[in-house]
Motif scaffolding. Structure first.
Motif, PDB file in Angstrom:
ATOM      1  N   SER A 159     -16.416   9.118   4.769  1.00 55.71           N
ATOM      2  CA  SER A 159     -16.144   8.143   5.833  1.00 55.71           C
ATOM      3  C   SER A 159     -16.090   6.723   5.289  1.00 55.71           C
ATOM      4  O   SER A 159     -15.214   5.935   5.669  1.00 55.71           O
ATOM      5  CB  SER A 159     -17.209   8.231   6.924  1.00 55.71           C
ATOM      6  OG  SER A 159     -17.125   9.455   7.588  1.00 55.71           O
ATOM      7  N   GLU A 160     -17.021   6.388   4.416  1.00 60.45           N
ATOM      8  CA  GLU A 160     -17.042   5.036   3.848  1.00 60.45           C
ATOM      9  C   GLU A 160     -15.827   4.794   2.953  1.00 60.45           C
ATOM     10  O   GLU A 160     -15.224   3.720   2.985  1.00 60.45           O
ATOM     11  CB  GLU A 160     -18.332   4.798   3.072  1.00 60.45           C
ATOM     12  CG  GLU A 160     -18.467   3.407   2.503  1.00 60.45           C
ATOM     13  CD  GLU A 160     -18.464   2.299   3.550  1.00 60.45           C
ATOM     14  OE1 GLU A 160     -18.185   1.140   3.171  1.00 60.45           O
ATOM     15  OE2 GLU A 160     -18.724   2.566   4.746  1.00 60.45           O
ATOM     16  N   LEU A 161     -15.445   5.780   2.159  1.00 57.06           N
ATOM     17  CA  LEU A 161     -14.270   5.626   1.301  1.00 57.06           C
ATOM     18  C   LEU A 161     -12.994   5.519   2.129  1.00 57.06           C
ATOM     19  O   LEU A 161     -12.080   4.773   1.773  1.00 57.06           O
ATOM     20  CB  LEU A 161     -14.181   6.781   0.304  1.00 57.06           C
ATOM     21  CG  LEU A 161     -15.277   6.796  -0.758  1.00 57.06           C
ATOM     22  CD1 LEU A 161     -15.190   8.072  -1.594  1.00 57.06           C
ATOM     23  CD2 LEU A 161     -15.208   5.565  -1.638  1.00 57.06           C
ATOM     24  N   LEU A 162     -12.935   6.233   3.244  1.00 57.30           N
ATOM     25  CA  LEU A 162     -11.805   6.094   4.165  1.00 57.30           C
ATOM     26  C   LEU A 162     -11.792   4.696   4.780  1.00 57.30           C
ATOM     27  O   LEU A 162     -10.743   4.058   4.871  1.00 57.30           O
ATOM     28  CB  LEU A 162     -11.867   7.159   5.262  1.00 57.30           C
ATOM     29  CG  LEU A 162     -11.488   8.578   4.838  1.00 57.30           C
ATOM     30  CD1 LEU A 162     -11.971   9.582   5.872  1.00 57.30           C
ATOM     31  CD2 LEU A 162      -9.985   8.688   4.636  1.00 57.30           C
ATOM     32  N   ARG A 163     -12.954   4.207   5.186  1.00 62.17           N
ATOM     33  CA  ARG A 163     -13.057   2.892   5.794  1.00 62.17           C
ATOM     34  C   ARG A 163     -12.607   1.797   4.825  1.00 62.17           C
ATOM     35  O   ARG A 163     -11.942   0.844   5.206  1.00 62.17           O
ATOM     36  CB  ARG A 163     -14.494   2.622   6.249  1.00 62.17           C
ATOM     37  CG  ARG A 163     -14.660   1.338   7.067  1.00 62.17           C
ATOM     38  CD  ARG A 163     -16.108   1.003   7.346  1.00 62.17           C
ATOM     39  NE  ARG A 163     -16.834   0.568   6.161  1.00 62.17           N
ATOM     40  CZ  ARG A 163     -16.676  -0.625   5.573  1.00 62.17           C
ATOM     41  NH1 ARG A 163     -15.830  -1.494   6.053  1.00 62.17           N
ATOM     42  NH2 ARG A 163     -17.385  -0.938   4.506  1.00 62.17           N
ATOM     43  N   GLN A 164     -12.952   1.957   3.552  1.00 64.31           N
ATOM     44  CA  GLN A 164     -12.607   0.955   2.546  1.00 64.31           C
ATOM     45  C   GLN A 164     -11.174   1.101   2.039  1.00 64.31           C
ATOM     46  O   GLN A 164     -10.704   0.278   1.257  1.00 64.31           O
ATOM     47  CB  GLN A 164     -13.572   1.030   1.372  1.00 64.31           C
ATOM     48  CG  GLN A 164     -14.962   0.582   1.727  1.00 64.31           C
ATOM     49  CD  GLN A 164     -15.897   0.598   0.538  1.00 64.31           C
ATOM     50  OE1 GLN A 164     -15.487   0.636  -0.620  1.00 64.31           O
ATOM     51  NE2 GLN A 164     -17.183   0.576   0.819  1.00 64.31           N
ATOM     52  N   GLY A 165     -10.485   2.174   2.433  1.00 67.23           N
ATOM     53  CA  GLY A 165      -9.108   2.374   2.002  1.00 67.23           C
ATOM     54  C   GLY A 165      -8.966   3.048   0.656  1.00 67.23           C
ATOM     55  O   GLY A 165      -7.876   3.118   0.101  1.00 67.23           O
ATOM     56  N   VAL A 166     -10.072   3.553   0.098  1.00 64.40           N
ATOM     57  CA  VAL A 166     -10.026   4.247  -1.186  1.00 64.40           C
ATOM     58  C   VAL A 166      -9.447   5.652  -1.007  1.00 64.40           C
ATOM     59  O   VAL A 166      -8.766   6.166  -1.883  1.00 64.40           O
ATOM     60  CB  VAL A 166     -11.435   4.304  -1.820  1.00 64.40           C
ATOM     61  CG1 VAL A 166     -11.441   5.136  -3.089  1.00 64.40           C
ATOM     62  CG2 VAL A 166     -11.931   2.893  -2.090  1.00 64.40           C
ATOM     63  N   LEU A 167      -9.720   6.250   0.129  1.00 62.95           N
ATOM     64  CA  LEU A 167      -9.122   7.529   0.510  1.00 62.95           C
ATOM     65  C   LEU A 167      -8.329   7.316   1.790  1.00 62.95           C
ATOM     66  O   LEU A 167      -8.657   6.448   2.590  1.00 62.95           O
ATOM     67  CB  LEU A 167     -10.203   8.584   0.770  1.00 62.95           C
ATOM     68  CG  LEU A 167     -11.067   9.012  -0.407  1.00 62.95           C
ATOM     69  CD1 LEU A 167     -12.147   9.982   0.063  1.00 62.95           C
ATOM     70  CD2 LEU A 167     -10.232   9.637  -1.509  1.00 62.95           C
ATOM     71  N   THR A 168      -7.303   8.130   1.967  1.00 65.10           N
ATOM     72  CA  THR A 168      -6.540   8.130   3.211  1.00 65.10           C
ATOM     73  C   THR A 168      -6.417   9.557   3.695  1.00 65.10           C
ATOM     74  O   THR A 168      -6.606  10.511   2.931  1.00 65.10           O
ATOM     75  CB  THR A 168      -5.135   7.530   3.041  1.00 65.10           C
ATOM     76  OG1 THR A 168      -4.406   8.323   2.098  1.00 65.10           O
ATOM     77  CG2 THR A 168      -5.199   6.087   2.565  1.00 65.10           C
ATOM     78  N   SER A 169      -6.097   9.701   4.964  1.00 66.69           N
ATOM     79  CA  SER A 169      -5.911  11.010   5.564  1.00 66.69           C
ATOM     80  C   SER A 169      -5.091  10.829   6.835  1.00 66.69           C
ATOM     81  O   SER A 169      -5.271   9.840   7.554  1.00 66.69           O
ATOM     82  CB  SER A 169      -7.272  11.625   5.896  1.00 66.69           C
ATOM     83  OG  SER A 169      -7.119  12.912   6.436  1.00 66.69           O
ATOM     84  N   GLN A 170      -4.200  11.768   7.107  1.00 65.98           N
ATOM     85  CA  GLN A 170      -3.354  11.651   8.289  1.00 65.98           C
ATOM     86  C   GLN A 170      -4.120  11.874   9.580  1.00 65.98           C
ATOM     87  O   GLN A 170      -3.834  11.250  10.591  1.00 65.98           O
ATOM     88  CB  GLN A 170      -2.182  12.621   8.206  1.00 65.98           C
ATOM     89  CG  GLN A 170      -1.189  12.227   7.136  1.00 65.98           C
ATOM     90  CD  GLN A 170      -0.006  13.157   7.079  1.00 65.98           C
ATOM     91  OE1 GLN A 170      -0.051  14.274   7.599  1.00 65.98           O
ATOM     92  NE2 GLN A 170       1.052  12.702   6.454  1.00 65.98           N
ATOM     93  N   THR A 171      -5.089  12.779   9.557  1.00 68.53           N
ATOM     94  CA  THR A 171      -5.898  13.068  10.736  1.00 68.53           C
ATOM     95  C   THR A 171      -7.351  13.214  10.298  1.00 68.53           C
ATOM     96  O   THR A 171      -7.627  13.352   9.105  1.00 68.53           O
ATOM     97  CB  THR A 171      -5.461  14.384  11.439  1.00 68.53           C
ATOM     98  OG1 THR A 171      -5.808  15.487  10.593  1.00 68.53           O
ATOM     99  CG2 THR A 171      -3.967  14.398  11.739  1.00 68.53           C
TER     100      THR A 171
END
Length: 73
Positions: free
Chosen positions: A35-47
């Motif tokens: 969740s934190e990596l998604l929030r920071q833009g390090v990971l992405t995901s379509q859904t």
């Protein structure tokens, strides 16, 4: 994140089910890290349930890959 890259061949996606094992964490902690990596833009995901993709945020590019991008003067 380095540990995750170190143990994966360069694939286009990372199934969410593999994150805990790759990081050596329990499921709950792996979800928090994800969740934190998604929030920071390090990971992405379509859904919220689809596979993860490694991203390189522009703010991190110079420190992650020194010398690759010219410095703005």
């Amino acid at each position: 994140m380095f540990h995750l890259q170190e143990n994966r061949t360069w694939e286009r996606t990372l199934p969410r089910s593999e994150v805990a094992g790759l990081l050596g964490l329990g499921d709950r902690q792996a979800r928090r890290v994800t969740s934190e990596l998604l929030r920071q833009g390090v990971l992405t995901s379509q859904t919220p349930k689809s596979p993860l993709h490694l991203a390189i945020p522009s703010a991190c590019a110079a420190s992650w890959m020194p010398g690759l991008f010219p410095e703005r003067g």
